[in-house]
Design a protein around this motif. Structure first.
Motif, PDB file in Angstrom:
ATOM      1  N   GLU A   1     -27.360  52.230 -16.020  1.00 55.33           N
ATOM      2  CA  GLU A   1     -27.504  51.560 -14.722  1.00 55.33           C
ATOM      3  C   GLU A   1     -26.543  52.080 -13.657  1.00 55.33           C
ATOM      4  O   GLU A   1     -26.701  51.790 -12.475  1.00 55.33           O
TER       5      GLU A   1
ATOM      6  N   VAL B   1     -33.660  55.113 -11.706  1.00 53.33           N
ATOM      7  CA  VAL B   1     -33.239  54.046 -12.606  1.00 53.33           C
ATOM      8  C   VAL B   1     -33.551  52.727 -11.903  1.00 53.33           C
ATOM      9  O   VAL B   1     -32.998  52.425 -10.862  1.00 53.33           O
TER      10      VAL B   1
ATOM     11  N   GLU C   1     -35.098  48.442 -12.274  1.00 52.27           N
ATOM     12  CA  GLU C   1     -34.903  47.243 -13.087  1.00 52.27           C
ATOM     13  C   GLU C   1     -35.612  47.346 -14.445  1.00 52.27           C
ATOM     14  O   GLU C   1     -35.116  46.869 -15.442  1.00 52.27           O
TER      15      GLU C   1
ATOM     16  N   GLN D   1     -34.389  48.536 -18.426  1.00 51.99           N
ATOM     17  CA  GLN D   1     -33.963  47.716 -19.557  1.00 51.99           C
ATOM     18  C   GLN D   1     -35.010  47.689 -20.667  1.00 51.99           C
ATOM     19  O   GLN D   1     -34.679  47.716 -21.842  1.00 51.99           O
TER      20      GLN D   1
END
Lengths: 210, 210
Positions: free
Chosen positions: A166, B195, B197, B200
């Motif tokens: 991230e 990158v 959300e 994940q």
């Protein structure tokens, strides 16, 4: 007038777990790019040169004293000790290239990349991912250089390091190498099309014209 | 697992002054892309269909009453009146495509793009610039459709609209068309490597594997 940011280069940091293929991707990117536009950052190290390694090309080879002096002067974007030797990214060399309008490629592990981000937040951070943990295991095993124990340690390190993704701007999965290289090249081109602070300069040219 | 954002499409807004060539660039982008992955947003209008125009392909043709009803329901990403006719970008059609995982291309003037940005800030806004004001004047003159007065008005409008460029993410100078198309394609690829959300979700897969 084809490039709004032709005045200064950009620093691209390619990082990711061992075995993800960041070295191969960087080599391909460099080989397929104009060397006037893009250069690889060369690390400085205190370790002995191996046969065939050239000072200023493979590494900048320095003494421990020279290295420590440079650390003291804040002369590294990042540095680390590995098996008793120092390795670092000399800041002046990188900045020099950027000022000359050349992009700089930095291939580095995740811990190193995080330090570079602190020192140079304007960099563009690209995380190279293996397509799966199974493939990564296969690649590390295939090298034949590491024991099963080392490989297992690396894999578990990889899993824990994934959370740092991230902190990165981009993520490229290296399943098909050609596809990954294409993505990386696209990222370089796209970043040079971003609306940045020096867009004002470009616009002034239009206004002066009329 | 080649694309971290394969679950939902992205909205790309191509905008810029009249004569910058945004229409040509969008056509090329669409022609050279997989139609399963990328689609053009079709506008809704109250004007009469011209010969050869197909409802649902050239435009969605509706009555003024239907249009106003849709405005009232908040059914447009943007809409405007031009020479007594309404034109708008139907929100439902765009969102439907995005949810199906398809990118949507929106070719629109600068005022329209700014309205879309309010309604859909997650869009990727690309400003298409002519290489110079002189070239823009030549292109507009070469069309042979506008009077000198109209052309001068357009050029002065362009100059004042250039300041909105800072609202955009990218800026592509359309001097050499092939080069501009290459940049636009690179932007699409790069944006799909960001990158985001949903990274994940990707990482969970790696963890589950081991």
């Amino acid at each position: 007038m084809n490039d709004s940011s032709r005045h200064s280069g950009k620093l691209f940091i390619f990082s990711g777990p061992s075995g993800a293929g960041k070295g191969t991707i960087c080599s391909r990117l460099l080989a397929e790019s104009d060397p006037e536009r893009i250069a690889l950052s060369i690390s400085m190290t205190t370790r002995e040169p191996r046969t065939g390694e050239i000072d200023g090309k493979s590494y900048y080879f320095v003494t421990r004293e020279q290295f420590r002096q440079k650390v003291k002067e804040g002369g590294f974007l990042e540095h680390a000790e590995v098996y008793g030797n120092y390795y670092g990214t000399p800041k002046d060399r990188v900045l020099e290239q950027l000022e000359q309008g050349r992009d700089v490629i930095l291939e580095i592990d995740i811990q190193g990349a995080l330090k570079v981000k602190e020192a140079y937040p304007d960099g563009i951070f690209v995380f190279i991912l293996p397509p799966s943990m199974a493939v990564l295991r296969k690649r590390l095993t295939g090298r034949g250089t590491d024991s099963m124990e080392t490989i297992n340690m690396r894999l578990s390190k990889t899993l824990s390091e994934l959370s740092y993704i991230e902190e990165y701007d981009y993520c490229v999965v290296n399943g098909d190498l050609d596809e990954a290289v294409k993505r990386v090249k696209s990222i370089v081109i796209a970043e040079h099309s971003r609306v940045t602070e020096n867009i004002q300069e470009l616009l002034e040219q239009y206004k002066e014209e009329e």
